[in-house]
Design an enzyme around this catalytic site. Structure first.
Site, short mmCIF file in Angstrom:
data_model
loop_
_atom_site.label_atom_id
_atom_site.label_comp_id
_atom_site.label_asym_id
_atom_site.label_seq_id
_atom_site.Cartn_x
_atom_site.Cartn_y
_atom_site.Cartn_z
N GLU A 164 0.83 -1.22 0.00
CA GLU A 164 0.00 0.00 0.00
C GLU A 164 0.86 1.27 0.00
O GLU A 164 0.52 2.29 0.60
CB GLU A 164 -1.03 -0.03 1.14
CG GLU A 164 -1.99 -1.21 0.92
CD GLU A 164 -3.28 -1.12 1.69
OE1 GLU A 164 -3.73 -0.01 2.00
OE2 GLU A 164 -3.86 -2.20 1.95
N THR B 135 5.29 2.05 -0.54
CA THR B 135 6.53 1.86 0.25
C THR B 135 6.80 3.08 1.13
O THR B 135 6.22 4.16 0.92
CB THR B 135 7.74 1.69 -0.69
OG1 THR B 135 7.84 2.89 -1.49
CG2 THR B 135 7.59 0.49 -1.62
#
Ligand code: CAA
Length: 387
Positions: free
Chosen positions: A369, A371
């Protein structure tokens, strides 16, 4: 320009009840089998079914659409408790809640909500979210999967990857290119049902952590999807993905805090009990320093996460705050779980004490979702615009 920031630190009775319910469930139903599911890469199907029955699969969806109507703080508190016991189970819970149900609630047509949202939020169906492709990870708009209009259908072709719950889900939110020439403005999103002709799943990835949750590739080979399954308008897909991921990042932050909290509690209990040089290692300055850093990191990350949650519920912008929460919480989860293992020494390095699982599970929170590097990009861009 001077701005006041206000935050109410008291949780409501309802929020505390959600937290307690999640804690009891996590302790009694998730923790006992978590290590075994991790070892065997076994999806927590029964546990997800129970969580659905308890109203935990559509926490922020209004009751009229099959959900529980909780606020985002309650969602964070519940996810934290679930993750404390078993971060793998938190994956399908967070994907279904904050990516799939949130997408349908905000952008779905009434018929799509009737058909999918009611069942997804009540736990009768499980959803997945499929944006990434082999060449499109952080560069999320660089998609190759295409959706070509053919009268009242689209024909989807391409390969998606890193799809959490890809194998166990019933319906997947698939992002594909409907107009190639206009970049991210040519991406659209479709609800694609399992069993559709031309839609198949790849092998279950053998992962470092969150091994109880399944991750796989999805293959689309001229898969025909009705135009009624396109969510939003053609070309809205990228903006939908980004908006939904902002909410998702709050959930991943809560997951990371749960992992960190579990690691800190284990580290403290062990440090009090373990004796070296004739005294408990908790009496050594080097161990106390680690505990102080753990506690401060967790408290900071939790505050950032709940701030983002409050802003979201108030209908205010929260993209930067969600990125800060995820960045802070995931880095904290990694450092706290690593230091917990260090306090355990050799005992932490073997599987018996459940410490190494926390460290393996923590790592993904810095990756999926968005980095850590993407969160920093979002934060820096926002600050450069604001100040
Ligand atoms: N909300 C709404 N719209 C947004 C937005 C947001 N948070 N961020 C960007 N946009 C819009 C922009 O406004 C812009 O639209 P307009 O031109 O109409 O204004 C458009 O999107 C393009 O924006 P950018 O120029 O900022 O896009 P970019 O290509 O530079 O990418 C990025 C920005 C932040 C790097 C983005 O690509 C990103 O977040 N990447 C990470 C992707 C990611 O999180 N992937 C995870 C996939 S899910 C997963 O992990 C698997 C799972 O199963 C859990």
């Amino acid at each position: 320009m001077w701005k006041l920031f206000k935050m109410d630190f008291n949780y409501s009775e309802e929020q505390l009840l959600v937290q307690k319910t999640a804690m009891d469930f996590a302790r009694d139903q998730l923790l006992p089998g978590a290590a075994e599911r991790d070892e065997k890469m076994e999806f927590p199907a029964d546990q997800i079914k129970m969580l659905g029955e308890m109203g935990f699969m559509g926490m922020m969806v209004p009751e009229a659409w099959g959900g529980s109507g909780f606020d985002t703080i309650s969602y964070c508190l519940a996810l934290e408790e679930i993750s404390k016991a078993d971060a793998s189970t938190a994956v399908p819970v967070s994907v279904n809640n904050s990516l799939v149900c949130a997408l349908l609630l905000k952008y779905g047509a009434k018929e799509q909500k009737e058909k999918y949202l009611k069942k997804l939020s009540s736990g009768k169906l499980l959803g997945a979210f499929s944006l990434s492709e082999p060449q499109a990870g952080s560069d999320a708009s660089n998609l190759l999967t295409s959706a070509v209009r053919d009268e009242d259908h689209y024909i989807i072709s391409g390969t998606k990857n890193w799809v959490s719950s890809g194998i166990n889900s019933d319906v997947v939110m698939v992002f594909a290119v409907t107009e190639k020439e206009v970049g991210y403005k040519g991406i659209s999103v479709f609800a694609v049902e399992k069993g559709s002709d031309g839609f198949s799943t790849g092998k279950k990835e053998n992962k470092l952590g969150i091994r109880g949750s399944d991750t796989c590739e999805l293959y689309f080979d001229d898969c025909r999807v009705s135009v009624d399954n396109r969510i939003g308008e053609e070309g809205d897909g990228f903006s939908i993905a980004m908006t939904v991921l902002d909410g998702g990042r709050i959930g991943i932050a809560a997951q990371a805090i749960g992992i960190a909290q579990a690691a800190m509690e284990k580290a403290i209990a062990y440090a009090k009990e373990r004796k070296q040089f004739g005294k408990a290692i908790a009496s050594f300055g080097s161990v106390r320093e680690k505990i102080a850093e753990m506690a401060t990191g967790i408290a900071s990350a939790r505050l950032l996460t709940h701030r983002a949650a409050v802003l979201k519920d108030q209908g205010k912008p929260f993209s930067k705050e969600a990125a800060m929460a995820k960045y802070s919480a995931s880095e904290t989860a990694m450092s706290v779980s690593t230091e917990c293992l260090q306090i355990f020494g050799g005992y932490g390095y073997i599987k018996e004490y459940g410490v190494e699982r926390l460290m393996r599970d923590a790592k993904i929170t810095q990756i999926y979702e968005g980095t850590t590097e993407v969160q920093k990009l979002v934060i820096a861009r926002s600050m450069l615009e604001e100040v």
